[in-house]
Design an enzyme around this catalytic site. Structure first.
Site, short mmCIF file in Angstrom:
data_model
loop_
_atom_site.label_atom_id
_atom_site.label_comp_id
_atom_site.label_asym_id
_atom_site.label_seq_id
_atom_site.Cartn_x
_atom_site.Cartn_y
_atom_site.Cartn_z
N SER A 61 0.85 -1.18 0.00
CA SER A 61 0.00 0.00 0.00
C SER A 61 0.89 1.24 0.00
CB SER A 61 -0.89 0.02 1.24
OG SER A 61 -0.09 0.18 2.40
N ASP A 108 -1.14 -1.79 -3.91
CA ASP A 108 -2.52 -1.78 -3.45
C ASP A 108 -3.15 -0.40 -3.67
OD1 ASP A 108 -4.79 -2.85 -2.33
OD2 ASP A 108 -4.05 -2.82 -0.26
N HIS A 109 -4.38 -0.25 -3.21
CA HIS A 109 -5.21 0.94 -3.39
C HIS A 109 -4.45 2.24 -3.63
CE1 HIS A 109 -9.07 -0.92 -2.08
NE2 HIS A 109 -8.25 -1.70 -1.37
N GLU A 173 -11.22 -0.66 -9.21
CA GLU A 173 -12.34 -0.91 -8.31
C GLU A 173 -13.54 -0.12 -8.77
OE1 GLU A 173 -13.49 -0.85 -3.53
OE2 GLU A 173 -11.40 -0.85 -4.20
N GLU A 181 -9.15 1.39 6.29
CA GLU A 181 -7.87 0.70 6.21
C GLU A 181 -6.82 1.62 5.61
OE1 GLU A 181 -6.38 -3.69 4.91
OE2 GLU A 181 -7.37 -2.54 3.35
N HIS A 225 -13.40 -3.19 4.85
CA HIS A 225 -12.07 -3.28 5.44
C HIS A 225 -12.20 -3.22 6.96
CE1 HIS A 225 -10.43 -1.38 1.52
NE2 HIS A 225 -10.16 -2.67 1.52
N HIS A 264 -11.99 -7.74 -2.17
CA HIS A 264 -11.41 -6.84 -1.18
C HIS A 264 -12.17 -6.99 0.14
CE1 HIS A 264 -9.42 -3.69 -4.05
NE2 HIS A 264 -8.99 -4.92 -4.25
N ASN A 286 -7.60 -9.98 -1.09
CA ASN A 286 -6.68 -9.21 -0.26
C ASN A 286 -6.68 -9.70 1.18
OD1 ASN A 286 -6.35 -7.73 -2.59
ND2 ASN A 286 -6.86 -5.77 -1.66
N ASP A 288 -4.91 -8.55 4.87
CA ASP A 288 -4.09 -7.56 5.56
C ASP A 288 -4.36 -7.54 7.05
OD1 ASP A 288 -2.41 -5.46 6.16
OD2 ASP A 288 -3.69 -3.91 5.32
N THR A 289 -5.56 -7.19 7.45
CA THR A 289 -5.88 -7.02 8.87
C THR A 289 -5.54 -8.26 9.68
OG1 THR A 289 -7.68 -5.53 8.27
CG2 THR A 289 -7.73 -6.46 10.48
#
Length: 358
Positions: A61, A108-109, A173, A181, A225, A264, A286, A288-289
């Site tokens: 990211s 990423d985003h 997206e 996030e 997210h 996502h 995805n 991540d968390t």
């Protein structure tokens, strides 16, 4: 036929990314895309995929890229994020092949306000391409979902034209992933925006496929997210099936899954929902968390039983003169974090059917 009969190990780009996603579609699995922010988290993700014999997507990211470069650097004009992304990409390129797995190297985003970061990475891709015949990264994500649809699509087309020249894949997206996030807060968006419509997917597919087939679409189907208890997130994976059917009819495709879809905001998703989404053509999810928590949990689980050895450099329950270096050496507790994170990445691989694919 195993995947390594089709694509090489190490970072893959261009036609090999195309082959990987086609293979995933045909064999009914998806690949976790693990957010990283350090060489330690990169290595943990690579180790995990190697041990379950699976391909992997590693993504950075804007914030993760900045952290990789060092928070002590100024990020004016996204400079630290650009430097960090390039540095991490080079690290991944140097070590990925040693792990014996195919790796998609992704960013990423990238919202509209972060476009200088995106442009900086593209410049690095173009320079790398001039020297090596392939881009530095495998793919990038342009997230203009907060912009009007026509602007979103137009800007994606503009960038895909540029990316096509160096064989990069674009992830875009359409519809908004809720929650918060990495500094992006969509907690207050209109609920209707969390569910992309088939007509939206068709508009994207029609426009981008005129340029290249190297694109994926992150469609919103209630994703969020952040941290949620499983079952508390209201997903509607059936929408993905409708998207595929709509595009199939429009282009007269023989396959039921003409679109490469991205999932996502997987936190709080039930295993059955993940499986259903994959069955409708999701090739990337995805993560991540949950891996962030796993990394911390490894450190916590190391610390708690050894607390008495981690209060001073000298002196512990075994004696006032006993040294504690073997406990506070970062290589010891960070390694525990890596092992814990690796287990969570392996779980993601299993959830997505991405095991023993090599």
């Amino acid at each position: 036929m195993g995947l390594l009969e089709i694509v090489p190990t190490g970072v893959i780009t261009g036609d090999n990314v195309r082959k990987l996603f086609q293979y995933a579609h045909e064999h009914g699995f998806a690949i976790p895309s693990v957010n990283v922010s350090s060489s330690s988290t990169i290595n943990a993700a690579l180790e995990a995929a190697r041990d379950v014999k699976a391909p992997l997507i590693i993504q950075l990211s804007q914030g993760g890229s900045q952290f990789y470069a060092g928070k002590g650097l100024s990020n004016e004009g996204q400079r630290a994020s650009i430097v960090g992304a390039i540095s991490a990409a080079n690290h991944i390129r140097h070590v990925a092949k040693e792990y014996g797995i195919p790796v998609v190297l992704h960013s990423d985003h990238c919202a509209k306000k972060l476009l200088p970061w995106f442009d900086g990475m593209l410049e690095a891709d173009e320079k790398y391409f001039a020297q090596h015949g392939e881009p530095l990264f495998s793919s990038h994500m342009l997230d203009l979902s907060e912009e009007p649809k026509d602007e979103n699509i137009a800007m994606c087309k503009k960038y895909l034209e540029r990316m096509k020249k160096v064989n990069l894949l674009l992830e875009m997206e359409i519809g908004i992933t809720g929650g918060e996030e990495d500094g992006v807060d969509n907690t207050g968006v209109d609920n209707a925006s969390l569910y992309t419509q088939p007509e939206d997917i068709w508009d994207v597919y029609r426009n981008l496929s005129e340029i290249s087939d190297l694109f994926t679409i992150a469609a919103a189907f209630g994703n969020v997210h952040g941290v949620y208890k499983p079952g508390n997130v209201k997903l509607s994976p059936i929408l993905l099936k409708k998207h595929q059917a709509y595009v199939k009819e429009k282009i007269g495709a023989k396959t039921d899954k003409p679109v490469w879809l991205v999932f996502h905001g997987g936190s709080g998703s039930l295993s059955a929902e993940i499986t259903e989404a994959v069955s409708y053509g999701v090739v990337k999810m995805n993560v991540d968390t949950d891996t962030q928590w796993a990394y911390w949990e490894g450190i916590r689980n190391f610390y708690e039983p050894k607390k008495g050895y981690l209060q001073t450099q000298v002196g512990n329950p075994d004696g006032a003169d006993k040294p504690n270096k073997k406990y506070y050496d970062p290589r010891v507790f960070i390694r525990e974090a890596e092992k814990s994170m690796a287990k969570r990445v392996q779980q993601a691989c299993r959830d997505l059917g991405n095991v023993d694919r090599l």
